[in-house]
Design a protein around this motif. Structure first.
Motif, PDB file in Angstrom:
ATOM      1  N   ASP A 259       0.661  -1.045  -0.116  1.00  0.00           N
ATOM      2  CA  ASP A 259      -0.017  -0.023  -0.057  1.00  0.00           C
ATOM      3  C   ASP A 259       0.896   1.269  -0.019  1.00  0.00           C
ATOM      4  OD1 ASP A 259      -2.310  -1.153  -0.019  1.00  0.00           O
ATOM      5  OD2 ASP A 259      -2.333  -1.743   2.132  1.00  0.00           O
ATOM      6  N   HIS A 260       1.978   1.115   0.311  1.00  0.00           N
ATOM      7  CA  HIS A 260       2.955   2.247   0.256  1.00  0.00           C
ATOM      8  C   HIS A 260       4.277   1.768  -0.497  1.00  0.00           C
ATOM      9  CE1 HIS A 260       4.371   0.281   4.249  1.00  0.00           C
ATOM     10  NE2 HIS A 260       5.400   0.683   4.062  1.00  0.00           N
ATOM     11  N   PHE A 261       4.795   2.537  -1.167  1.00  0.00           N
ATOM     12  CA  PHE A 261       6.019   2.258  -2.048  1.00  0.00           C
ATOM     13  C   PHE A 261       7.123   3.160  -1.449  1.00  0.00           C
ATOM     14  CE2 PHE A 261       2.173   1.030  -4.588  1.00  0.00           C
ATOM     15  CZ  PHE A 261       2.810  -0.095  -5.163  1.00  0.00           C
ATOM     16  N   TYR A 262       8.093   2.416  -0.952  1.00  0.00           N
ATOM     17  CA  TYR A 262       9.411   3.072  -0.680  1.00  0.00           C
ATOM     18  C   TYR A 262      10.143   3.690  -1.611  1.00  0.00           C
ATOM     19  CZ  TYR A 262       9.145   1.145   4.121  1.00  0.00           C
ATOM     20  OH  TYR A 262       8.677   0.695   5.629  1.00  0.00           O
ATOM     21  N   LEU A 263      10.030   3.259  -2.991  1.00  0.00           N
ATOM     22  CA  LEU A 263      10.770   3.717  -4.018  1.00  0.00           C
ATOM     23  C   LEU A 263      10.507   5.050  -4.330  1.00  0.00           C
ATOM     24  CD1 LEU A 263       9.267   3.528  -6.709  1.00  0.00           C
ATOM     25  CD2 LEU A 263       9.739   1.473  -7.086  1.00  0.00           C
ATOM     26  N   THR A 264       9.229   5.662  -3.855  1.00  0.00           N
ATOM     27  CA  THR A 264       8.911   6.996  -3.993  1.00  0.00           C
ATOM     28  C   THR A 264       9.470   7.828  -3.176  1.00  0.00           C
ATOM     29  OG1 THR A 264       6.801   6.770  -2.676  1.00  0.00           O
ATOM     30  CG2 THR A 264       6.692   6.438  -5.141  1.00  0.00           C
ATOM     31  N   ARG A 265       9.974   7.118  -2.059  1.00  0.00           N
ATOM     32  CA  ARG A 265      10.969   7.916  -0.911  1.00  0.00           C
ATOM     33  C   ARG A 265      12.358   7.661  -0.689  1.00  0.00           C
ATOM     34  NH1 ARG A 265       7.860   6.974   4.535  1.00  0.00           N
ATOM     35  NH2 ARG A 265       7.254   4.930   3.924  1.00  0.00           N
ATOM     36  N   ASN A 266      12.981   7.772  -1.929  1.00  0.00           N
ATOM     37  CA  ASN A 266      14.321   7.466  -2.271  1.00  0.00           C
ATOM     38  C   ASN A 266      14.971   8.699  -2.267  1.00  0.00           C
ATOM     39  OD1 ASN A 266      13.669   8.230  -4.815  1.00  0.00           O
ATOM     40  ND2 ASN A 266      15.336   7.208  -5.493  1.00  0.00           N
ATOM     41  N   TYR A 267      16.407   8.633  -2.645  1.00  0.00           N
ATOM     42  CA  TYR A 267      17.233   9.872  -2.809  1.00  0.00           C
ATOM     43  C   TYR A 267      18.065   9.662  -4.008  1.00  0.00           C
ATOM     44  CZ  TYR A 267      20.811   7.672   0.024  1.00  0.00           C
ATOM     45  OH  TYR A 267      21.846   6.907   0.418  1.00  0.00           O
ATOM     46  N   PHE A 268      18.223  10.890  -4.674  1.00  0.00           N
ATOM     47  CA  PHE A 268      19.126  10.792  -5.963  1.00  0.00           C
ATOM     48  C   PHE A 268      20.385  11.719  -5.442  1.00  0.00           C
ATOM     49  CE2 PHE A 268      15.117   9.992  -8.082  1.00  0.00           C
ATOM     50  CZ  PHE A 268      15.378   8.961  -8.575  1.00  0.00           C
ATOM     51  N   LYS A 269      21.501  11.159  -6.018  1.00  0.00           N
ATOM     52  CA  LYS A 269      22.915  11.965  -5.399  1.00  0.00           C
ATOM     53  C   LYS A 269      23.340  13.091  -6.496  1.00  0.00           C
ATOM     54  CE  LYS A 269      25.182   8.354  -2.535  1.00  0.00           C
ATOM     55  NZ  LYS A 269      26.522   7.774  -2.733  1.00  0.00           N
ATOM     56  N   ILE A 270      23.912  14.170  -6.001  1.00  0.00           N
ATOM     57  CA  ILE A 270      24.428  14.969  -6.751  1.00  0.00           C
ATOM     58  C   ILE A 270      26.156  15.214  -6.149  1.00  0.00           C
ATOM     59  CG2 ILE A 270      22.764  16.182  -7.884  1.00  0.00           C
ATOM     60  CD1 ILE A 270      23.133  18.500  -6.140  1.00  0.00           C
ATOM     61  N   TYR A 271      26.280  14.828  -5.104  1.00  0.00           N
ATOM     62  CA  TYR A 271      27.664  14.907  -4.532  1.00  0.00           C
ATOM     63  C   TYR A 271      28.066  13.610  -4.628  1.00  0.00           C
ATOM     64  CZ  TYR A 271      25.308  18.942  -2.301  1.00  0.00           C
ATOM     65  OH  TYR A 271      24.575  19.981  -1.947  1.00  0.00           O
ATOM     66  N   ALA A 272      29.505  13.447  -4.874  1.00  0.00           N
ATOM     67  CA  ALA A 272      30.202  11.936  -5.239  1.00  0.00           C
ATOM     68  C   ALA A 272      30.598  11.561  -4.012  1.00  0.00           C
ATOM     69  CB  ALA A 272      30.856  12.186  -6.716  1.00  0.00           C
ATOM     70  N   CYS A 273      29.845  11.262  -3.109  1.00  0.00           N
ATOM     71  CA  CYS A 273      30.398  10.497  -1.972  1.00  0.00           C
ATOM     72  C   CYS A 273      29.172  10.107  -1.144  1.00  0.00           C
ATOM     73  CB  CYS A 273      30.994  11.619  -1.277  1.00  0.00           C
ATOM     74  SG  CYS A 273      30.033  12.996  -0.556  1.00  0.00           S
ATOM     75  N   SER A 274      29.332   9.087  -0.016  1.00  0.00           N
ATOM     76  CA  SER A 274      28.666   8.690   0.651  1.00  0.00           C
ATOM     77  C   SER A 274      27.279   9.428   1.101  1.00  0.00           C
ATOM     78  CB  SER A 274      29.138   7.940   1.943  1.00  0.00           C
ATOM     79  OG  SER A 274      28.444   7.653   2.804  1.00  0.00           O
ATOM     80  N   ARG A 275      26.387   9.265   1.157  1.00  0.00           N
ATOM     81  CA  ARG A 275      25.091  10.012   1.415  1.00  0.00           C
ATOM     82  C   ARG A 275      25.009  10.382   2.814  1.00  0.00           C
ATOM     83  NH1 ARG A 275      21.124  13.291  -0.538  1.00  0.00           N
ATOM     84  NH2 ARG A 275      18.981  13.171   0.542  1.00  0.00           N
ATOM     85  N   TRP A 276      26.024   9.718   4.089  1.00  0.00           N
ATOM     86  CA  TRP A 276      26.183  10.206   4.896  1.00  0.00           C
ATOM     87  C   TRP A 276      26.824  11.471   5.254  1.00  0.00           C
ATOM     88  CZ3 TRP A 276      27.928   4.711   7.302  1.00  0.00           C
ATOM     89  CH2 TRP A 276      26.715   3.897   7.232  1.00  0.00           C
ATOM     90  N   ASN A 277      27.728  11.918   4.210  1.00  0.00           N
ATOM     91  CA  ASN A 277      28.469  12.926   4.105  1.00  0.00           C
ATOM     92  C   ASN A 277      27.560  14.170   3.585  1.00  0.00           C
ATOM     93  OD1 ASN A 277      31.458  12.404   4.341  1.00  0.00           O
ATOM     94  ND2 ASN A 277      30.623  11.426   3.062  1.00  0.00           N
ATOM     95  N   HIS A 278      26.221  14.075   3.190  1.00  0.00           N
ATOM     96  CA  HIS A 278      25.732  15.196   2.187  1.00  0.00           C
ATOM     97  C   HIS A 278      24.940  16.190   3.392  1.00  0.00           C
ATOM     98  CE1 HIS A 278      24.945  12.756  -1.602  1.00  0.00           C
ATOM     99  NE2 HIS A 278      26.028  12.415  -0.991  1.00  0.00           N
TER     100      HIS A 278
END
Length: 448
Positions: A259-278
């Protein structure tokens, strides 16, 4: 005397429930927003695979792949082909190597690049349609995030190469037409074949970490075929592997329908590093702009963030790849160079004495209040003490690219075209982008 057929183990009820849920996904029943987001994730992942294919180690891997397993699946960014499982290994490894692949914070992982290289290769091999590929992607992605969200990994374990293999196996099973029983068997097999990955591989700059993703694609694709061949997994492997061996805890309640789709709550990167840095990057960016900061003005920097982002807190940066997994490097790069694009991650920048000095002045600490905001919010606060005695601070709660602060469609397309341009000319990029836009109408993936 011909040996008798083996007596197969019976998959756990959890595996059966996940299989039943995966088979409820039908493209015709999906909301338009879900299909559109699945196509964005696919396009973004194709882009990072094409960009990563330009790296020397990926070119070398692609060169040996046909000799390891001959076949008709594309090795992205080259004119060569190999068997689907080898293409999944090569393209999956390349897709993660630039650190620009999409992710999902609810899985604490990157489902797209762990699943799509395998599904694309298998779709080529099987002559599958674009609609079948999209359906398999949605099913695999949603199962992958649910298994990831149910897993609390042990501290030394890197998320890559772990629970996402369940989604890879599910997507492959969908493309191969497995029923619920055979899909459950593939799930149980997949739970026994993840990589025992180490966080220190990334932190130390070891490129074996990128192979974690490649082998998730390779193993997850083969798992669906191995289930059909008659192999079976350990009953309860999901709970054992993800709840006791790689993880401290595994607890999942599987719904009857999505009933709820996780792929609509994802993220896309523009910084070329681990998301934990963003989030730290953006807080540092705001301070640099607001106060006209230069490295000479800075006494020391304290980054307050959540656990597990604190795993990236080491001050020693071994090489350009390790820099992508270092909060001190990424904050220092933003403060000194004003950039966290691909070009800043070079050994020359890492070894620059001025950067080494600034990195040494950056400390990373956990703020329990920020940890408590997970998984919905991944925030960081940066405090900078200046040499004149002033203290300035800024906090980022919603770094760009997430579902709560999305990148505009034009920016996502520009990212795709820029990365695809590492290995394709403009005419090829135009044709590829057009095919991806109309993917659900394509009778076969192979011509793409």
């Amino acid at each position: 005397m011909i040996p008798a057929a083996p007596v197969l183990t019976e998959p756990s009820e959890t595996a059966h429930a996940l299989a039943r849920l995966a088979l409820t996904v039908r493209l015709d029943d999906l909301p338009a927003a879900v299909v559109a987001q699945a196509k964005r994730i696919l396009r973004d992942t194709v882009g990072v695979m094409l960009g990563g294919a330009a790296l020397p180690e990926i070119r070398n891997l692609a060169a040996i792949a046909p000799g390891l397993a001959v076949g008709g699946a594309s090795l992205f960014g080259t004119g060569t082909r190999a068997a689907a499982h080898m293409a999944a290994l090569v393209n999956g490894t390349g897709g993660v190597s630039l650190e620009l692949d999409e992710g999902n914070q609810f899985a604490v992982n990157h489902p797209g690049v762990h699943i799509i290289p395998a599904l694309w290769a298998l779709a080529e091999e099987e002559g599958a349609s674009g609609a079948a590929l999209l359906e398999a992607l949605v099913a695999g992605y949603e199962i992958a995030v649910r298994v990831g969200a149910a897993t609390k990994l042990r501290g030394p374990v890197h998320p890559f190469g772990t629970h996402t293999i369940i989604g890879t196996a599910v997507g492959a099973a969908r493309l191969l037409g497995h029923d619920a029983a055979l899909t459950a068997r593939a799930i149980e097999l997949a739970a026994g074949l993840p990589i025992a990955s180490s966080q220190m591989a990334a932190n130390s700059g070891a490129s074996v970490r990128n192979l974690f993703t490649g082998f998730t694609n390779h193993n997850g694709l083969l798992v669906a075929k191995l289930a059909r061949a008659g192999f079976c997994g350990e009953p309860g492997a999901l709970e054992t592997v993800f709840g006791q061996i790689l993880g401290e805890r595994f607890g999942i309640a599987v719904e009857a329908r999505i009933d709820h789709f996780y792929l609509t709550r994802n993220y896309f990167k523009i910084y070329a590093c681990s998301r934990w840095n963003h989030a730290p990057i953006e807080a540092a960016r705001d301070l640099r702009a607001a106060h006209g900061l230069t490295p000479a003005m800075i006494d020391r920097v304290v980054v307050h963030t959540y656990d597990p982002a604190t795993r990236l807190g080491g001050g020693r940066v071994a090489n350009a790849y390790a820099a992508k997994h270092s909060i001190p490097f990424n904050v220092a790069a933003r403060l000194m160079h004003g950039s966290n694009d691909v070009g800043v991650y070079s050994d020359a920048v890492v070894r620059d004495p001025a950067m080494v000095d600034l990195i040494a002045r950056v400390t990373v600490r956990e703020d329990p209040a920020l940890t408590a905001l997970l998984p919905g919010v991944r925030a960081a606060r940066v405090e900078i003490r200046l040499r004149d005695g002033r203290v300035v601070s800024a906090q980022s709660d919603t770094p760009i690219g997430g579902f709560d602060n999305p990148l505009p469609e034009a920016d996502l397309r520009a990212k795709f075209r820029r990365l695809a341009g590492f290995t394709l000319d403009e005419a090829a990029i135009d044709a590829l982008e057009a095919d991806l836009d109309r993917l659900e109408s394509l009778a076969r993936i192979s011509p793409v």
